[in-house]
Design an enzyme around this catalytic site. Structure first.
Site, PDB file in Angstrom:
ATOM      1  NE  ARG A 125      -4.060  -2.001   1.875  1.00 34.70           N
ATOM      2  CZ  ARG A 125      -3.921  -3.132   2.544  1.00 34.70           C
ATOM      3  NH1 ARG A 125      -2.905  -3.286   3.383  1.00 34.70           N
ATOM      4  NH2 ARG A 125      -4.775  -4.108   2.369  1.00 34.70           N
ATOM      5  CE  LYS A 147      -0.918  13.067 -14.992  1.00 34.55           C
ATOM      6  NZ  LYS A 147      -1.315  13.409 -16.364  1.00 34.55           N
ATOM      7  CD  GLU A 193       7.117  15.609 -23.157  1.00 37.74           C
ATOM      8  OE1 GLU A 193       6.323  16.542 -22.931  1.00 37.74           O
ATOM      9  OE2 GLU A 193       6.748  14.448 -23.445  1.00 37.74           O
ATOM     10  CE  LYS A 238       5.064  16.935 -14.829  1.00 34.73           C
ATOM     11  NZ  LYS A 238       5.269  15.640 -15.404  1.00 34.73           N
ATOM     12  CD  GLU A 248      -4.440  15.533 -16.486  1.00 35.95           C
ATOM     13  OE1 GLU A 248      -3.381  14.966 -16.150  1.00 35.95           O
ATOM     14  OE2 GLU A 248      -4.970  15.390 -17.586  1.00 35.95           O
ATOM     15  NE  ARG A 255       0.174  16.246 -13.459  1.00 34.17           N
ATOM     16  CZ  ARG A 255       0.898  15.624 -12.556  1.00 34.17           C
ATOM     17  NH1 ARG A 255       0.605  15.713 -11.289  1.00 34.17           N
ATOM     18  NH2 ARG A 255       1.939  14.902 -12.915  1.00 34.17           N
ATOM     19  CG  ASN A 259      -2.326  15.783 -20.960  1.00 32.87           C
ATOM     20  OD1 ASN A 259      -1.325  15.149 -20.659  1.00 32.87           O
ATOM     21  ND2 ASN A 259      -3.432  15.771 -20.232  1.00 32.87           N
ATOM     22  CG  HIS A 262       1.207  14.508 -24.444  1.00 30.22           C
ATOM     23  ND1 HIS A 262       1.894  15.686 -24.633  1.00 30.22           N
ATOM     24  CD2 HIS A 262       2.038  13.688 -23.765  1.00 30.22           C
ATOM     25  CE1 HIS A 262       3.091  15.580 -24.062  1.00 30.22           C
ATOM     26  NE2 HIS A 262       3.209  14.384 -23.532  1.00 30.22           N
ATOM     27  CG  HIS A 266      -0.967   9.539 -25.729  1.00 33.55           C
ATOM     28  ND1 HIS A 266      -1.657   9.861 -24.584  1.00 33.55           N
ATOM     29  CD2 HIS A 266       0.338   9.628 -25.410  1.00 33.55           C
ATOM     30  CE1 HIS A 266      -0.795  10.144 -23.626  1.00 33.55           C
ATOM     31  NE2 HIS A 266       0.416  10.008 -24.098  1.00 33.55           N
ATOM     32  CG  HIS A 287       6.496  10.055 -25.084  1.00 29.48           C
ATOM     33  ND1 HIS A 287       5.122   9.877 -25.144  1.00 29.48           N
ATOM     34  CD2 HIS A 287       6.689  11.124 -24.261  1.00 29.48           C
ATOM     35  CE1 HIS A 287       4.529  10.792 -24.389  1.00 29.48           C
ATOM     36  NE2 HIS A 287       5.459  11.562 -23.852  1.00 29.48           N
TER      37      HIS A 287
HETATM   38  N1  LIG Z   1       5.056  10.407 -15.390  1.00 29.69           N
HETATM   39  C1  LIG Z   1       4.985  11.423 -16.197  1.00 29.69           C
HETATM   40  O1  LIG Z   1       4.549  12.508 -15.823  1.00 29.69           O
HETATM   41  C2  LIG Z   1       5.477  11.261 -17.594  1.00 29.69           C
HETATM   42  C3  LIG Z   1       5.694  12.387 -18.394  1.00 29.69           C
HETATM   43  C4  LIG Z   1       6.217  12.224 -19.670  1.00 29.69           C
HETATM   44  C5  LIG Z   1       6.494  10.944 -20.134  1.00 29.69           C
HETATM   45  N2  LIG Z   1       6.264   9.874 -19.354  1.00 29.69           N
HETATM   46  C6  LIG Z   1       6.568   8.527 -19.823  1.00 29.69           C
HETATM   47  O2  LIG Z   1       7.969   8.429 -20.031  1.00 29.69           O
HETATM   48  C7  LIG Z   1       8.233   7.424 -20.992  1.00 29.69           C
HETATM   49  C8  LIG Z   1       9.305   7.897 -21.933  1.00 29.69           C
HETATM   50  O3  LIG Z   1      10.450   8.162 -21.182  1.00 29.69           O
HETATM   51  P1  LIG Z   1      11.878   8.462 -21.835  1.00 29.69           P
HETATM   52  O4  LIG Z   1      11.729   9.353 -22.985  1.00 29.69           O
HETATM   53  O5  LIG Z   1      12.752   8.834 -20.723  1.00 29.69           O
HETATM   54  O6  LIG Z   1      12.287   7.112 -22.512  1.00 29.69           O
HETATM   55  P2  LIG Z   1      12.611   5.647 -21.977  1.00 29.69           P
HETATM   56  O7  LIG Z   1      12.357   5.470 -20.570  1.00 29.69           O
HETATM   57  O8  LIG Z   1      11.952   4.771 -22.979  1.00 29.69           O
HETATM   58  O9  LIG Z   1      14.189   5.542 -22.225  1.00 29.69           O
HETATM   59  C9  LIG Z   1      14.688   5.697 -23.513  1.00 29.69           C
HETATM   60  C10 LIG Z   1      15.845   4.768 -23.838  1.00 29.69           C
HETATM   61  O10 LIG Z   1      17.030   5.313 -23.284  1.00 29.69           O
HETATM   62  C11 LIG Z   1      17.685   4.328 -22.488  1.00 29.69           C
HETATM   63  N3  LIG Z   1      18.400   5.106 -21.475  1.00 29.69           N
HETATM   64  C12 LIG Z   1      17.886   5.733 -20.390  1.00 29.69           C
HETATM   65  N4  LIG Z   1      18.824   6.493 -19.809  1.00 29.69           N
HETATM   66  C13 LIG Z   1      19.964   6.325 -20.529  1.00 29.69           C
HETATM   67  C14 LIG Z   1      21.277   6.870 -20.439  1.00 29.69           C
HETATM   68  N5  LIG Z   1      21.589   7.792 -19.534  1.00 29.69           N
HETATM   69  N6  LIG Z   1      22.199   6.447 -21.328  1.00 29.69           N
HETATM   70  C15 LIG Z   1      21.883   5.558 -22.301  1.00 29.69           C
HETATM   71  N7  LIG Z   1      20.659   5.047 -22.460  1.00 29.69           N
HETATM   72  C16 LIG Z   1      19.698   5.440 -21.582  1.00 29.69           C
HETATM   73  C17 LIG Z   1      16.598   3.410 -22.035  1.00 29.69           C
HETATM   74  O11 LIG Z   1      17.086   2.136 -21.740  1.00 29.69           O
HETATM   75  C18 LIG Z   1      15.701   3.381 -23.273  1.00 29.69           C
HETATM   76  O12 LIG Z   1      16.228   2.490 -24.222  1.00 29.69           O
HETATM   77  C19 LIG Z   1       6.915   7.114 -21.665  1.00 29.69           C
HETATM   78  O13 LIG Z   1       6.490   5.856 -21.252  1.00 29.69           O
HETATM   79  C20 LIG Z   1       5.972   8.191 -21.152  1.00 29.69           C
HETATM   80  O14 LIG Z   1       4.646   7.728 -21.023  1.00 29.69           O
HETATM   81  C21 LIG Z   1       5.773  10.011 -18.098  1.00 29.69           C
END
Ligand SMILES: NC(=O)c1ccc[n+]([C@@H]2O[C@H](COP(=O)([O-])OP(=O)(O)OC[C@H]3O[C@@H](n4cnc5c(N)ncnc54)[C@H](O)[C@@H]3O)[C@@H](O)[C@H]2O)c1
Length: 384
Positions: A125, A147, A193, A238, A248, A255, A259, A262, A266, A287
């Protein structure tokens, strides 16, 4: 280089995002400061894409700070951001004996951060979590705001972030030298972003757009000082938005503004056959690349609704192109199909479709049931 710290307030939670260089070797002591009372055990969830040395530095630092530490890996793909991975990490946490007083550390990009955050939100939990983002996108966006979640596979579709919860971290530690190992496409994806933030910053940071444009070359060549400034300013945006509307729930603005782009993104980012340059040999759309296209589509849709000028659309396209992100894409399925996918988006709450659209430089608004014409126009504007 100096370390910046940006405060985030979300409901009852309040925490700092530390941004600097060389911070990973201090994750143990930086965690100990905020994890009061201290946990006995820490489960470190590390992104398999990271160099081993990065993971070992963090694990070593947690051990030196006196935490019983166990490292596990997570693969950062959208398919692996799943209920199955969530279950596997819960089992790992249970085997290691993580209890309510213990904590998780997420070391990785947004996927590992979202997945680990969700495991932390729900393990027994809820346990505490420290986020150590390692991609630009995770530093400026995903690691901040609480999130967390995983994707759901249903009826042959990957429903993004369909299962999750809000769970704020105790601290976010972003050490920019870790970005050196990040590949070029991933780095630029994070910049999408940042561009999004310039389009919603408004009074929060009126000069962010100009500053980002002026420093684009230094950003693209990953100069530490400029990256620290970029990340700190983006996190501040942010943080303010999250503070105003943690869950949100605001009827307008709040918030949901995050998006921007997005709804379009998406709908296209889970189409495996799309690549940014149309070359089927390349890895599918990331993304951030989908968000970049989404920003162009949103600007074009807004122009169709007479919310912004042609000049605004041109400036948006220019900024996206200067960041070496795609502004158009080939092999896009037909417009009707994309529209169908958009209405599946979870922001189509209770059947009401909502889109965030720009209304001027730094300003956006949420539009309920946007006219289909405008959405079509947005989609067509990114079709190469
Ligand atoms: N929680 C939120 O508010 C929020 C906001 C925006 C996006 N997201 C989510 O984030 C995700 C995308 O995240 P992302 O763009 O960070 O991509 P990711 O997590 O897919 O990572 C991208 C790639 O880079 C690699 N990697 C990570 N750090 C590295 C480093 N320092 N050196 C070499 N390789 C590295 C990873 O293994 C992966 O292959 C999506 O799933 C999206 O939905 C969440």
């Amino acid at each position: 280089l100096s370390c910046r710290d940006v405060k985030v307030r979300a409901g009852d939670a309040s925490y700092e995002v530390l941004i600097g260089t060389g911070l990973l070797a201090d994750v143990g002591s930086l965690s100990r400061n905020v994890l009061v009372p201290p946990p006995r055990r820490i489960l470190l969830v590390a992104d398999t894409g990271l160099p081993d040395a990065t993971r070992d530095r963090v694990a070593g630092s947690l051990e030196s700070a006196g935490f019983g530490t166990h490292s596990v890996c997570a693969i950062a793909t959208e398919r692996e951001k799943s209920i199955q991975s969530f279950q596997r990490l819960h089992v790992e946490a249970a085997r290691f004996g993580i209890d309510r007083g213990d904590a998780l550390v997420a070391l990785g990009g947004g996927i590992v951060g979202d997945l680990t955050g969700f495991v932390a939100a729900t393990h027994r939990r809820g346990v505490r979590v420290i986020q150590c983002p390692t991609t630009l996108l995770a530093m400026v966006d995903a690691s901040v705001g609480g999130k967390t979640g995983v994707n759901l596979q249903a009826d042959g579709m990957l429903l993004k972030n369909f299962v999750g919860s809000f769970h704020q971290p105790e601290r976010v530690i972003a050490s920019v030298e870790v970005l050196e190992s990040l590949d070029e496409r991933q780095f630029r994806s994070g910049l999408a972003e940042c561009i999004k933030h310039t389009m919603i910053a408004g009074e929060l940071d009126p000069t962010l757009g100009d500053w980002t444009r002026d420093n684009l070359n230094a950003i693209l060549s990953r100069q530490d000082g400029v990256l620290i400034e970029l990340i700190a300013r983006n996190v501040a945006i942010k943080a303010s938005i999250v503070a105003s509307d943690e869950h949100e729930t605001a009827a307008t603005g709040g918030r949901a503004l995050l998006n921007l782009g997005h709804t379009f993104a998406h709908a296209i980012e889970t189409i495996d056959t799309l690549t940014p340059d149309g070359d089927p040999g390349n890895a599918p759309l990331l993304h951030g690349e989908a968000v970049a296209l989404g920003l162009v589509a949103a600007a074009s849709a807004a122009r169709q609704m007479k919310l912004v000028s042609n000049e605004f659309v041109r400036t948006t396209i220019e900024m996206v192109a200067d960041a070496k992100l795609p502004t158009q894409i080939s092999h896009l399925p037909d417009t009707g199909q994309i529209l169908d996918r958009m209405t599946h988006d979870k922001k189509a709450l209770g059947g009401v479709m909502r889109a965030v659209l720009p209304i001027g430089p730094g300003q956006c608004k949420t539009v309920e049931t946007p006219p289909l014409d405008a959405l079509r126009c947005g989609i067509d504007s990114i079709r190469a």
